[in-house]
Motif scaffolding. Structure first.
Motif, mmCIF file in Angstrom:
data_model
loop_
_atom_site.group_PDB
_atom_site.id
_atom_site.type_symbol
_atom_site.label_atom_id
_atom_site.label_comp_id
_atom_site.label_asym_id
_atom_site.label_seq_id
_atom_site.Cartn_x
_atom_site.Cartn_y
_atom_site.Cartn_z
ATOM 1 N N UNK A 25 0.842 -1.201 0.000
ATOM 2 C CA UNK A 25 0.000 0.000 0.000
ATOM 3 C C UNK A 25 0.876 1.249 0.000
ATOM 4 N N UNK B 188 4.165 -3.709 -6.038
ATOM 5 C CA UNK B 188 2.776 -3.245 -5.922
ATOM 6 C C UNK B 188 2.011 -3.600 -7.192
ATOM 7 N N UNK C 72 -6.803 -5.175 -6.417
ATOM 8 C CA UNK C 72 -7.791 -4.091 -6.370
ATOM 9 C C UNK C 72 -8.600 -4.082 -7.657
ATOM 10 N N UNK D 219 -11.093 -6.618 -7.681
ATOM 11 C CA UNK D 219 -11.962 -6.562 -6.500
ATOM 12 C C UNK D 219 -11.756 -7.755 -5.576
ATOM 13 N N UNK D 220 -10.490 -8.148 -5.479
ATOM 14 C CA UNK D 220 -10.115 -9.271 -4.622
ATOM 15 C C UNK D 220 -9.240 -8.800 -3.467
ATOM 16 N N UNK D 221 -9.179 -7.484 -3.250
ATOM 17 C CA UNK D 221 -8.175 -6.979 -2.323
ATOM 18 C C UNK D 221 -8.495 -7.246 -0.860
ATOM 19 N N UNK D 222 -9.674 -7.740 -0.536
ATOM 20 C CA UNK D 222 -9.860 -8.195 0.847
ATOM 21 C C UNK D 222 -9.220 -9.570 1.042
ATOM 22 N N UNK E 99 -1.199 -7.120 4.503
ATOM 23 C CA UNK E 99 -1.898 -6.434 5.594
ATOM 24 C C UNK E 99 -2.819 -7.423 6.308
ATOM 25 N N UNK E 100 -3.141 -7.143 7.577
ATOM 26 C CA UNK E 100 -3.999 -8.059 8.331
ATOM 27 C C UNK E 100 -5.320 -8.341 7.608
ATOM 28 N N UNK E 101 -5.733 -9.593 7.681
ATOM 29 C CA UNK E 101 -6.994 -10.007 7.072
ATOM 30 C C UNK E 101 -6.809 -10.685 5.734
ATOM 31 N N UNK E 102 -5.669 -10.422 5.074
ATOM 32 C CA UNK E 102 -5.441 -11.037 3.752
ATOM 33 C C UNK E 102 -4.922 -12.457 3.918
ATOM 34 N N UNK F 50 -8.568 -4.578 11.261
ATOM 35 C CA UNK F 50 -8.251 -4.833 9.846
ATOM 36 C C UNK F 50 -8.442 -6.310 9.528
ATOM 37 N N UNK F 51 -7.993 -7.158 10.457
ATOM 38 C CA UNK F 51 -8.118 -8.600 10.227
ATOM 39 C C UNK F 51 -9.591 -9.005 10.136
ATOM 40 N N UNK G 179 -2.114 -1.047 7.758
ATOM 41 C CA UNK G 179 -2.944 -2.245 7.923
ATOM 42 C C UNK G 179 -3.844 -2.445 6.697
ATOM 43 N N UNK H 189 -16.041 -0.062 -5.236
ATOM 44 C CA UNK H 189 -16.272 -0.957 -6.367
ATOM 45 C C UNK H 189 -17.415 -0.489 -7.257
#
Lengths: 562, 562
Positions: free
Chosen positions: A11, A273, A281, A284-287, A293-296, B182-183, B204, B284
């Motif tokens: 990021x 990057x 991004x 739309x898969x960036x989560x 980053x946390x959560x990925x 974030x997670x 994050x 999005x």
């Protein structure tokens, strides 16, 4: 948990010395103060970067199953593909796309689907609802122009589902056609070859996928644009489009893109990057992917040198899956596919020598000859006078004129397009293949009808693949039983077979550096000036038939009635 | 078609002199060479930029219907809101969210929904499937901590549907709590107040919504970070969070953010990217809004001066909807809402003077007093000894100690929290309101029980709103009949009423600059140190009850049995 690593935030494009906490396959936190737990990987100060994402690739170009491909890509740091499986889609429809994609469930490589836009619209729309579908795959301008209403409906459906439409505007500069494609929904383009083309895509609101494939290589031309515009850091990504197995083994894949981009002057963090977050991004898969980053998802590469880019360790979903360039998972037992997908060569009858006669009268005749050029996919047309004797060109091989046939092989319609080709340079024998864009019919060239027949029969026996015949003998063969496109072997074995086949072709006098790739492009009607389909020679722009004999209305050898 | 304009590409942040072709409400192309057609707007060389998008706003802060709000926002260039309608959601549930959002269908303002995370999970998940839903709205850490499993399930559902989860991490610095949010899925934060907080969000993997509201203003603090990092151009956007109608009329809305951002040193093109494209990409929605590239909805602002930012003309979906700061559409006939949404004040019984006695014995008593401070939403607690006579504080107004009640008003449970408050400074009379975060019960303060009772009765008669009472007389009232939160009047009328009410409060001696806003924050338990709910004083961190009388176990005035 990975301790003591220099983590890249894609990021901010900055590095941070910390520990990576992983829980349930995802990044839980970065924590400098963390106590050592039980499952610890000590990174000894090396870099930790997200697994690489290929923004657009046709898996079939490698002629490998996803399982076999993963063993080459994952150790090189490629953990996610945006895959447009349109080759197998052309042969087997949506079911083929699904059967090939299914392989990703057996290996630590994530596959997201750009659903082939050429599928039946209902089938394509059904596939687009899969959770791993991200977009409709590339649809070029000529294809759209032939049925704009269909594509308008499909693309609106994609937008309604929050999915994208991938672009493909080869050769187009700024102007009304490019605007029209953007207006239809094209959200990206991987066909830019120079800075002007790339800028024109950005201005119509598209993101640019910088392609570095086996044939088309655009990285060197386009990287300067990214370097000069740091404020556009989010608008570019990388893709391979088509990479052969030999090229992957020799040069690499997205890791090669990374190395090249850095060599051409990009900061490693910027290049990374582009190869991770930007692609996530965009789709739309960036989560889920493209960042640490946390959560990925915990798809992590550990490596000591960003410029050399040789991952010491590859972690996918929190599990170590490769070390020092080697996969660290058991190859699955040989993959078995349903019988129907392994039997796709249906010629409808046995060919006979008599059936291969050129539809030309004896004597001096003016004909069209398709001319191939090394290192190009453009094809040209020569108009020449030849001497025909008994349905064959007299001393054709002395003037580098070979007979070529495109034989419908899916439904046994017995439809055959017959023509003449120049550029291969064979002095003897024949070459045949079932890899032949876009429909993947059986394409065969040869000096004698006997060798052509033998090549066709060998392909039929293998149910798909590549064959070299030399005076009554098969001197090389590469079985591609899945859809006539894909080997069931591992990467190194297939690469060896392909090298042997190319060597055998060279032994026949072949002048082209990649004869089977050249052969596969002969039937591609959409690339100028023309292509040979099972219905004969077709103009790339007008889609009109071009008779073999100049001045005649038709040259089609229709063998439906024996 | 808009001819002769200087179009901003928010992708490249460059300007291009061209003509904008519009078809079916969307941008069709940019074309310098186009022939003049019939429907032509001559922009006379002015700038054309995309309509502004507010990345996060609670419409209820303006106390206006969407129809009335649109008349203020659209002429100022705001064409799209990401709206978290959690205030009306708290009062009327999902149905309230939908009835308020419905207004957007009658005006040229696009509303996308950040579905209130506090709704019943089933209801919230149903709303998330609406095509105009983009995310689950802000859920703060204390709320999540109270039921982490529920939110984990809800957020996973959002990700499964390709929707986001909006963040809200007020006051949190870098560390395990921020990582944990974030997670869980928090994709953004609009609560950053300084550069360190903003950087911690980027690290994050969150995007930062720079907030410039009526109360909280963070733009000046955060803009330098954007200015110094052009390579992070995609990671920031703007939001208003809460803007009052008076503030909108006086300072503006997103147009004010734009002007301020440019004044603080951003390039106009960068500021405009943040106010348009970045927000669309984040949510999005970038195939639809946030850019003037082909294919996007034709939401266009024409203006001569980017720094002054006064749109000469506003076009939404290809139609001119405002000129020179005035709306160019007919105000719809008075909006009618279902009766149930207009009758939301249910006290369950009539209050009587005797029922307002403080639950304290006569004599010297040690008590807790909630203390308000101008320009802060933090509340403090004073511990002091007071003299009680006949259930009232002796000479309370001389020490700025007022009685305060929070009365449950939705279901007639007769639950009343009673306490003491300092900071308002009333010398006479009473103030009451049904705008009271988060549950929007009836909150009332006053010097005498008689005036408190009259204020409550006036609110009941109006079925929601704000009231000022002075010695037996109602001196100001603002009717907010929709859910007790929203006026049915137009912006200027409502602003006039609110000004009159504040003036009337000042006449009583009120010391706070925004007395009704302060009143609305008294019941907000989650903001330290404490809040007064209908169950009494509650600690913001532990959520434990704090008795009014120090050393006593309870101070709750339960009036369920008369």
């Amino acid at each position: 948990m990975v301790t003591n690593c220099n983590v890249l935030s894609v990021h901010t494009m900055t590095f941070h010395h910390t520990n990576l906490l992983i829980a349930e396959g995802r990044i839980a936190a970065w924590d400098r103060a963390v106590e050592k737990g039980k499952e610890v990987i000590d990174a000894r100060g090396s870099y930790a970067v997200p697994g690489l994402i290929d923004a657009h690739t046709h898996v079939e170009a490698a002629m490998l199953t996803v399982e076999a491909l993963a063993r080459l890509l994952v150790p090189r740091g490629v953990t996610t593909l945006m895959a447009d499986l349109h080759e197998i889609g052309n042969v087997l429809g949506g079911a083929g796309v699904e059967v090939l994609a299914e392989g990703a469930n057996r290996v630590p490589l994530r596959l997201f689907l750009q659903i082939p836009a050429a599928l039946d619209p209902e089938e394509a729309t059904r596939l687009l609802r899969r959770p791993d579908a991200v977009s409709f795959g590339e649809a070029s301008l000529p294809r759209i122009v032939r049925d704009p209403d269909k594509f308008t409906r499909m693309f609106a459906e994609a937008h309604a589902q929050g999915r994208l439409v991938s672009g493909h505007a080869a050769g187009l500069g700024a102007g009304p056609w490019l605007s029209a494609l953007a207006a239809l929904g094209h959200a990206d383009d991987h066909e830019c070859v120079d800075i002007e083309q790339a800028k024109s895509r950005l201005l119509v609101g598209q993101r640019v996928m910088i392609r570095e494939g086996s044939a088309a290589r655009n990285l060197q031309s386009l990287v300067p644009l990214v370097r000069e515009h740091p404020e556009w850091a989010d608008l570019f990504m990388f893709c391979t489009d088509d990479r052969t197995v030999g090229d992957i083994l020799e040069r690499g894949h997205m890791d090669d893109c990374l190395r090249s981009a850095i060599r051409y002057g990009l900061m490693p963090a910027t290049a990374l990057r582009m190869a991770t977050l930007n692609c996530a991004v965009h789709h739309r898969l960036d989560t889920h992917v493209g960042s640490l980053a946390p959560g990925r998802l915990a798809d992590v590469l550990l490596l000591d040198d960003l410029e050399a880019f040789l991952p010491e360790m590859v972690i996918v979903g929190g599990e170590v899956v490769a070390r020092s360039g080697e996969p660290d998972w058991e190859a699955p037992p040989e993959v078995s596919f349903p019988e129907a997908y392994l039997n796709t060569v249906h010629l409808g009858r046995s060919l006979e020598e008599g059936g291969l006669r050129l539809p030309l009268p004896d004597g001096e005749v003016s004909v069209r000859i398709l001319r191939m050029v090394p290192h190009q996919i453009l094809k040209y047309i020569d108009e020449e006078t030849v001497t025909v004797r008994d349905g064959r060109i007299h001393e054709g091989q002395d003037r580098d004129i070979l007979k070529i046939l495109v034989i419908e092989r899916h439904k046994g319609t017995k439809q055959i397009g017959i023509g003449l080709v120049r550029g291969f340079g064979l002095r003897r024998g024949a070459l045949a293949s079932t890899v032949a864009h876009d429909d993947h019919n059986l394409v065969v060239i040869g000096v004698t009808d006997a060798d052509i027949l033998l090549a066709v029969k060998s392909i039929e026996e293998m149910q798909g693949g590549l064959v070299v015949v030399d005076q009554g003998e098969v001197t090389a063969r590469v079985a591609l039983p899945l859809a006539g496109l894909i080997s069931l072997k591992g990467g190194p074995d297939l690469a060896g077979e392909l090298q042997a086949a190319e060597r055998a072709a060279r032994d026949l006098g072949c002048l082209l550096p990649a004869p089977f790739m050249a052969l596969s492009f002969v039937p591609l009607v959409g690339i100028p000036k023309a292509g040979l389909s099972e219905f004969g020679l077709v103009d790339a722009v007008t889609y009109e038939k071009l008779p073999l004999r100049i001045g005649r209305s038709t040259d089609i050898f229709t063998a439906a009635d024996p």
